[in-house]
Design a protein around this motif. Structure first.
Motif, PDB file in Angstrom:
ATOM      1  N   ASN A   1       0.823  -1.216   0.000  1.00  0.00           N
ATOM      2  CA  ASN A   1       0.000   0.000   0.000  1.00  0.00           C
ATOM      3  C   ASN A   1       0.856   1.265   0.000  1.00  0.00           C
ATOM      4  N   GLU A   2       2.030   1.188   0.635  1.00  0.00           N
ATOM      5  CA  GLU A   2       2.965   2.315   0.580  1.00  0.00           C
ATOM      6  C   GLU A   2       3.608   2.413  -0.800  1.00  0.00           C
ATOM      7  N   TYR A   3       3.950   1.256  -1.367  1.00  0.00           N
ATOM      8  CA  TYR A   3       4.565   1.258  -2.693  1.00  0.00           C
ATOM      9  C   TYR A   3       3.666   1.922  -3.734  1.00  0.00           C
ATOM     10  N   LEU A   4       2.363   1.765  -3.573  1.00  0.00           N
ATOM     11  CA  LEU A   4       1.435   2.306  -4.572  1.00  0.00           C
ATOM     12  C   LEU A   4       1.563   3.814  -4.729  1.00  0.00           C
ATOM     13  N   ASN A   5       2.071   4.491  -3.701  1.00  0.00           N
ATOM     14  CA  ASN A   5       2.204   5.949  -3.781  1.00  0.00           C
ATOM     15  C   ASN A   5       3.197   6.402  -4.839  1.00  0.00           C
ATOM     16  N   VAL A   6       4.051   5.500  -5.320  1.00  0.00           N
ATOM     17  CA  VAL A   6       5.007   5.907  -6.356  1.00  0.00           C
ATOM     18  C   VAL A   6       4.288   6.286  -7.646  1.00  0.00           C
ATOM     19  N   PHE A   7       3.058   5.818  -7.819  1.00  0.00           N
ATOM     20  CA  PHE A   7       2.319   6.123  -9.046  1.00  0.00           C
ATOM     21  C   PHE A   7       1.748   7.536  -9.050  1.00  0.00           C
ATOM     22  N   LYS A   8       1.771   8.203  -7.911  1.00  0.00           N
ATOM     23  CA  LYS A   8       1.227   9.565  -7.861  1.00  0.00           C
ATOM     24  C   LYS A   8       2.247  10.595  -7.413  1.00  0.00           C
ATOM     25  N   SER A   9       3.465  10.169  -7.101  1.00  0.00           N
ATOM     26  CA  SER A   9       4.442  11.117  -6.569  1.00  0.00           C
ATOM     27  C   SER A   9       5.848  10.798  -7.057  1.00  0.00           C
ATOM     28  N   ASP A  10       6.486  11.773  -7.692  1.00  0.00           N
ATOM     29  CA  ASP A  10       7.873  11.595  -8.128  1.00  0.00           C
ATOM     30  C   ASP A  10       8.803  11.437  -6.935  1.00  0.00           C
ATOM     31  N   LEU A  11       8.499  12.134  -5.843  1.00  0.00           N
ATOM     32  CA  LEU A  11       9.333  12.007  -4.648  1.00  0.00           C
ATOM     33  C   LEU A  11       9.259  10.599  -4.078  1.00  0.00           C
ATOM     34  N   LYS A  12       8.060  10.003  -4.136  1.00  0.00           N
ATOM     35  CA  LYS A  12       7.914   8.639  -3.642  1.00  0.00           C
ATOM     36  C   LYS A  12       8.694   7.664  -4.516  1.00  0.00           C
ATOM     37  N   LYS A  13       8.691   7.880  -5.814  1.00  0.00           N
ATOM     38  CA  LYS A  13       9.502   7.037  -6.699  1.00  0.00           C
ATOM     39  C   LYS A  13      10.961   7.092  -6.261  1.00  0.00           C
ATOM     40  N   HIS A  14      11.430   8.299  -6.038  1.00  0.00           N
ATOM     41  CA  HIS A  14      12.835   8.484  -5.679  1.00  0.00           C
ATOM     42  C   HIS A  14      13.153   7.827  -4.337  1.00  0.00           C
ATOM     43  N   SER A  15      12.204   7.813  -3.433  1.00  0.00           N
ATOM     44  CA  SER A  15      12.464   7.287  -2.089  1.00  0.00           C
ATOM     45  C   SER A  15      12.718   5.786  -2.095  1.00  0.00           C
ATOM     46  N   TYR A  16      12.315   5.096  -3.161  1.00  0.00           N
ATOM     47  CA  TYR A  16      12.524   3.651  -3.230  1.00  0.00           C
ATOM     48  C   TYR A  16      13.703   3.252  -4.122  1.00  0.00           C
ATOM     49  N   ILE A  17      14.425   4.229  -4.635  1.00  0.00           N
ATOM     50  CA  ILE A  17      15.553   3.921  -5.512  1.00  0.00           C
ATOM     51  C   ILE A  17      16.593   3.071  -4.800  1.00  0.00           C
ATOM     52  N   TYR A  18      16.917   3.416  -3.562  1.00  0.00           N
ATOM     53  CA  TYR A  18      17.968   2.687  -2.849  1.00  0.00           C
ATOM     54  C   TYR A  18      17.522   1.257  -2.536  1.00  0.00           C
ATOM     55  N   GLU A  19      16.241   1.074  -2.270  1.00  0.00           N
ATOM     56  CA  GLU A  19      15.742  -0.275  -2.034  1.00  0.00           C
ATOM     57  C   GLU A  19      15.881  -1.128  -3.290  1.00  0.00           C
ATOM     58  N   VAL A  20      15.526  -0.543  -4.442  1.00  0.00           N
ATOM     59  CA  VAL A  20      15.674  -1.263  -5.705  1.00  0.00           C
ATOM     60  C   VAL A  20      17.144  -1.589  -5.978  1.00  0.00           C
ATOM     61  N   GLU A  21      18.021  -0.635  -5.685  1.00  0.00           N
ATOM     62  CA  GLU A  21      19.460  -0.873  -5.895  1.00  0.00           C
ATOM     63  C   GLU A  21      19.956  -2.057  -5.064  1.00  0.00           C
ATOM     64  N   GLU A  22      19.423  -2.193  -3.863  1.00  0.00           N
ATOM     65  CA  GLU A  22      19.800  -3.337  -3.029  1.00  0.00           C
ATOM     66  C   GLU A  22      19.364  -4.646  -3.677  1.00  0.00           C
ATOM     67  N   TYR A  23      18.149  -4.676  -4.182  1.00  0.00           N
ATOM     68  CA  TYR A  23      17.656  -5.882  -4.834  1.00  0.00           C
ATOM     69  C   TYR A  23      18.480  -6.206  -6.081  1.00  0.00           C
ATOM     70  N   TYR A  24      18.964  -5.158  -6.749  1.00  0.00           N
ATOM     71  CA  TYR A  24      19.728  -5.361  -7.981  1.00  0.00           C
ATOM     72  C   TYR A  24      21.092  -6.014  -7.722  1.00  0.00           C
ATOM     73  N   GLN A  25      21.525  -5.973  -6.499  1.00  0.00           N
ATOM     74  CA  GLN A  25      22.812  -6.612  -6.188  1.00  0.00           C
ATOM     75  C   GLN A  25      22.755  -8.123  -6.408  1.00  0.00           C
ATOM     76  N   ASP A  26      21.559  -8.691  -6.401  1.00  0.00           N
ATOM     77  CA  ASP A  26      21.401 -10.128  -6.594  1.00  0.00           C
ATOM     78  C   ASP A  26      21.137 -10.502  -8.049  1.00  0.00           C
ATOM     79  N   ILE A  27      21.132  -9.507  -8.938  1.00  0.00           N
ATOM     80  CA  ILE A  27      20.875  -9.766 -10.359  1.00  0.00           C
ATOM     81  C   ILE A  27      22.214  -9.869 -11.094  1.00  0.00           C
ATOM     82  N   ASN A  28      22.407 -10.951 -11.785  1.00  0.00           N
ATOM     83  CA  ASN A  28      23.680 -11.180 -12.471  1.00  0.00           C
ATOM     84  C   ASN A  28      23.813 -10.349 -13.743  1.00  0.00           C
ATOM     85  N   ASP A  29      22.772 -10.345 -14.556  1.00  0.00           N
ATOM     86  CA  ASP A  29      22.841  -9.629 -15.835  1.00  0.00           C
ATOM     87  C   ASP A  29      21.944  -8.394 -15.777  1.00  0.00           C
TER      88      ASP A  29
END
Length: 312
Positions: free
Chosen positions: A254-282
């Protein structure tokens, strides 16, 4: 077509489109406010709205006052003003705009913001009253909605639908009155200043008369519901289903859904996504796949046995 007619027909038409874009951005900034502690968001609302309505007022003034007999340079100097009520008074000499004390009070608030408040923090004295625009907005809302807004204590007042609807109605009424005057004055002069691109922010404000973003929220929420629940098949659905999802936290959806209405909310999850990307090989391949999504030049062909995507 002589130069002055071209000016009022085309140059002012572009200016009308610009003004509508500023008004749209101002209302969007207000919609994005979660509460009234966010001084930067309040500043953004005031700045865009004041600029948009000022420019709209000046379009009307030019269409009303300009003639072939006036001194052009003197007339243009008379447009160098940020006083919204003065511009409205010039219009009111010919037209009864039908705006109430509420709208005049809001226009005065915009004038005060643009002439003084936006520069206040450049002065040393601002340490004694550093949030005039917030105080001005809160006072205006409290007075006309007969409520109390808290932005200092632990339980701050959220910027709920009541506030958004009210501000939309105030800004919308002013915008509608002034656009109607543009249309009537231009029509009387047999020019087309009032015409707007159909896909512009200004057309949403002046033609669609949409002054809040309630319908926009409905659209993206309905799309998400469809995307999550559908069993439909298509090339793009199969393509998306091939992409391994990241391990976001389900209890935070429900918190994640706020990224669809707010650019600031999108930005606030960038670091979380970067952490997940550490497990992606390609990562390169994943970026290439994501780049295809929402690309208007990409078409996903589909049949029951195979699919492929093509790019123009």
């Amino acid at each position: 077509m002589d130069a002055k007619t071209f000016w009022k027909n085309f140059s002012l038409g572009k200016e009308l489109n610009v003004a509508g874009g500023f008004i749209f951005n101002g209302l969007k900034a207000f919609d994005s406010l979660e509460n009234f502690t966010q001084e930067d968001g309040i500043f953004e609302f005031f700045y865009n709205t004041s600029v948009g309505i000022e420019r709209l007022l000046k379009v009307v003034v030019i269409l009303i006052e300009h003639s072939d007999t006036i001194d052009q340079e003197e007339f243009e100097r008379g447009l160098i003003t940020h006083n919204h009520l003065d511009l409205l008074r010039r219009i009111s000499k010919k037209h009864n705009c039908g705006l109430s004390n509420l709208h005049n009070e809001f226009l005065e608030l915009l004038s005060n913001f643009y002439k003084t408040m936006r520069y206040d923090r450049y002065t040393l004295n601002s340490i004694h009253s550093h949030d005039k625009e917030r105080v001005g907005l809160v006072t205006f809302l409290e007075k006309h909605l007969r409520t109390k807004i808290d932005y200092e204590n632990m339980l701050v007042t959220p910027n709920g639908w009541r506030f958004k609807k009210f501000i939309g109605k105030v800004v919308g009424k002013i915008s509608e009155v002034l656009y109607n005057l543009v249309e009537s004055e231009a029509s009387a002069q047999n020019i087309y200043t009032y015409e707007l691109p159909s896909d512009s922010k200004a057309s949403i404000i002046f033609l669609g008369k949409k002054y809040n973003f309630f319908d926009d929220d409905i659209v993206w929420k309905e799309l998400i519901i469809y995307l999550i629940n559908t069993d439909d098949r298509s090339g793009i659905f199969d393509f998306i289903r091939e992409i391994q999802p990241l391990n976001f936290e389900p209890e935070l959806v429900n918190e994640y859904l706020n990224v669809f209405k707010s650019d600031l909310k999108k930005h606030s999850y960038i670091y979380e996504v970067e952490e997940y990307y550490q497990d992606i090989n390609d990562k390169k391949k994943r970026f290439e796949m994501l780049e295809l999504l929402s690309n208007p030049n990409v078409f996903f062909n589909y049949d029951e046995d195979d699919y492929r995507c093509e790019e123009d």
